[in-house]
Scaffold this active site. Structure first.
Site, PDB file in Angstrom:
ATOM      1  CG  ASN A 110      -0.359   0.666   2.422  1.00  0.00           C
ATOM      2  OD1 ASN A 110      -0.342   1.890   2.537  1.00  0.00           O
ATOM      3  ND2 ASN A 110       0.153  -0.148   3.342  1.00  0.00           N
ATOM      4  CG  PHE A 114      -0.574   9.052   7.354  1.00  0.00           C
ATOM      5  CD1 PHE A 114      -0.521   7.689   7.585  1.00  0.00           C
ATOM      6  CD2 PHE A 114       0.332   9.870   8.020  1.00  0.00           C
ATOM      7  CE1 PHE A 114       0.414   7.138   8.461  1.00  0.00           C
ATOM      8  CE2 PHE A 114       1.269   9.339   8.897  1.00  0.00           C
ATOM      9  CZ  PHE A 114       1.308   7.974   9.110  1.00  0.00           C
ATOM     10  CB  SER A 172       3.685   5.443   7.331  1.00  0.00           C
ATOM     11  OG  SER A 172       3.216   5.412   5.991  1.00  0.00           O
ATOM     12  CG  ASN A 174       3.077   4.352   1.926  1.00  0.00           C
ATOM     13  OD1 ASN A 174       3.847   3.982   1.057  1.00  0.00           O
ATOM     14  ND2 ASN A 174       2.366   3.518   2.666  1.00  0.00           N
ATOM     15  CB  THR A 175       4.025  10.510   4.977  1.00  0.00           C
ATOM     16  OG1 THR A 175       2.649  10.134   4.988  1.00  0.00           O
ATOM     17  CG2 THR A 175       4.138  12.012   5.153  1.00  0.00           C
ATOM     18  CE  LYS A 210       2.506  -0.381  12.862  1.00  0.00           C
ATOM     19  NZ  LYS A 210       1.124  -0.497  12.385  1.00  0.00           N
TER      20      LYS A 210
END
Length: 350
Positions: A110, A114, A172, A174-175, A210
């Site tokens: 993915n 966010f 994450s 993805n940012t 995390k």
């Protein structure tokens, strides 16, 4: 998994993955999805950072991004639930397509970025949450924020009144540049702000951190040092990976975070290594798809575990299958509780 769930999963896997996920959320909202009691036993009951859990299996963040199906999820058998990630302001996330099913690998990639409806929408829903469950929120930062570190504290302050725990998500992929916040100095400053905000609340809650699975040993050491000194309550290991080694699917080249079965070994080694550097409880996540894998996470050093991607392939019926199986594995090996088993097989992973 019953026949209806098998048919439903088969149908969902024939359509676009993100649309399929949306339909799964709708099914829960309309009460179509299977319902089950939370399976528990004296062996499975445990606590982590003061949270009393009926069993140690939780739902990882990302499934219920906007806290829209809190009540239905409490009827799916989880010991605890984490929703989000939520940012201060709503944001659309990255362009579609941004979710890919890697069926041959029992995995997913993915690059959502966010996407969520923002903290005000989440706070309103959390205010109506079921009280008979342990519910946490994954805290995120807006992509265009001028102070991403402050964003985490902002979401915490807005939503904490109706949470049992919160997770600082700096892992994450993805940012852009979000993972830079895992650096020692940046992470120390970020967590300091979150802990200060938490301490000022009428009811402070456990704060988890995390982390990514792609950290070097030196970086894991730095994270452990910061975590130990920060005042957080625990660590979630790990988020998705950028590693693509050994994948079979045609989607293996897609950018984003990889989750599911290929992540199991990598994430379990990170949590085992981390567990030798801290006394903080660790929640193990990454590739959990069976009772044996949940058990391996616990034996590697996890006090509880989470899953998400495995539900794409096994359905919600997998939750009770894993908790019942875990109970049997603990009984088989003579453990009277989850806590007794934590770290008992760490040497297999370090």
């Amino acid at each position: 998994m019953n026949l209806i769930e098998q048919i439903g999963l088969s149908a969902l896997r024939k359509i676009d993955p993100e649309a399929s996920h949306g339909l799964a959320i709708k099914a829960l909202q309309y009460g179509i999805a299977p319902k089950t009691e939370v399976y528990s036993s004296p062996r499975l009951k445990t606590s982590i950072a003061g949270l009393e859990l009926a069993n140690p299996l939780g739902l990882a963040a990302g499934f219920d991004k906007n806290a829209t199906v809190l009540a239905p999820l409490t009827r799916c058998g989880f010991g605890f639930i984490e929703v989000g990630a939520i940012t201060p302001r709503p944001q659309p996330g990255n362009p579609k397509p941004r979710l890919f099913r890697l069926t041959e690998d029992r995995a997913a990639i993915n690059r959502f970025g966010f996407n969520n409806e923002g903290m005000d929408a989440a706070a309103a829903r959390l205010a109506k949450r079921p009280k008979n469950a342990v519910i946490g929120l994954n805290l995120g930062a807006n992509k265009d924020s001028e102070d991403r570190a402050k964003d985490f504290a902002t979401v915490l302050a807005r939503c904490a009144a109706n949470l049992d725990f919160a997770t600082v998500n700096v892992s994450s992929p993805n940012t852009e540049k979000l993972r830079d916040l895992q650096g020692k100095d940046a992470l120390s400053a970020l967590l300091g702000g979150v802990i200060e905000t938490n301490a000022a609340l009428n009811r402070p809650i456990p704060i988890f951190l995390k982390i990514a699975p792609d950290l070097t040993e030196a970086e894991i050491t730095d994270v452990a040092e910061v975590a130990n000194a920060s005042g957080i309550s625990g660590i979630i290991a790990t988020n998705t990976t950028l590693d693509r080694a050994g994948l079979l699917s045609q989607h293996a080249h897609q950018k984003g975070g990889l989750s599911g079965q290929p992540l199991f070994e990598k994430s379990t080694r990170v949590l085992a290594k981390l567990s030798t550097m801290t006394d903080l409880p660790i929640i193990g996540v990454g590739g959990v798809g069976s009772a044996e894998q949940a058990y391996q996470k616990i034996r590697a050093g996890a006090s509880a575990v989470q899953l998400y991607t495995a539900l794409v392939y096994g359905g919600m019926g997998l939750v009770t299958k894993i908790t019942r199986g875990l109970d049997e594995l603990l009984k088989r090996d003579g453990f009277e509780s989850v806590k007794q088993a934590v770290g008992s097989g760490r040497s297999d992973w370090t």
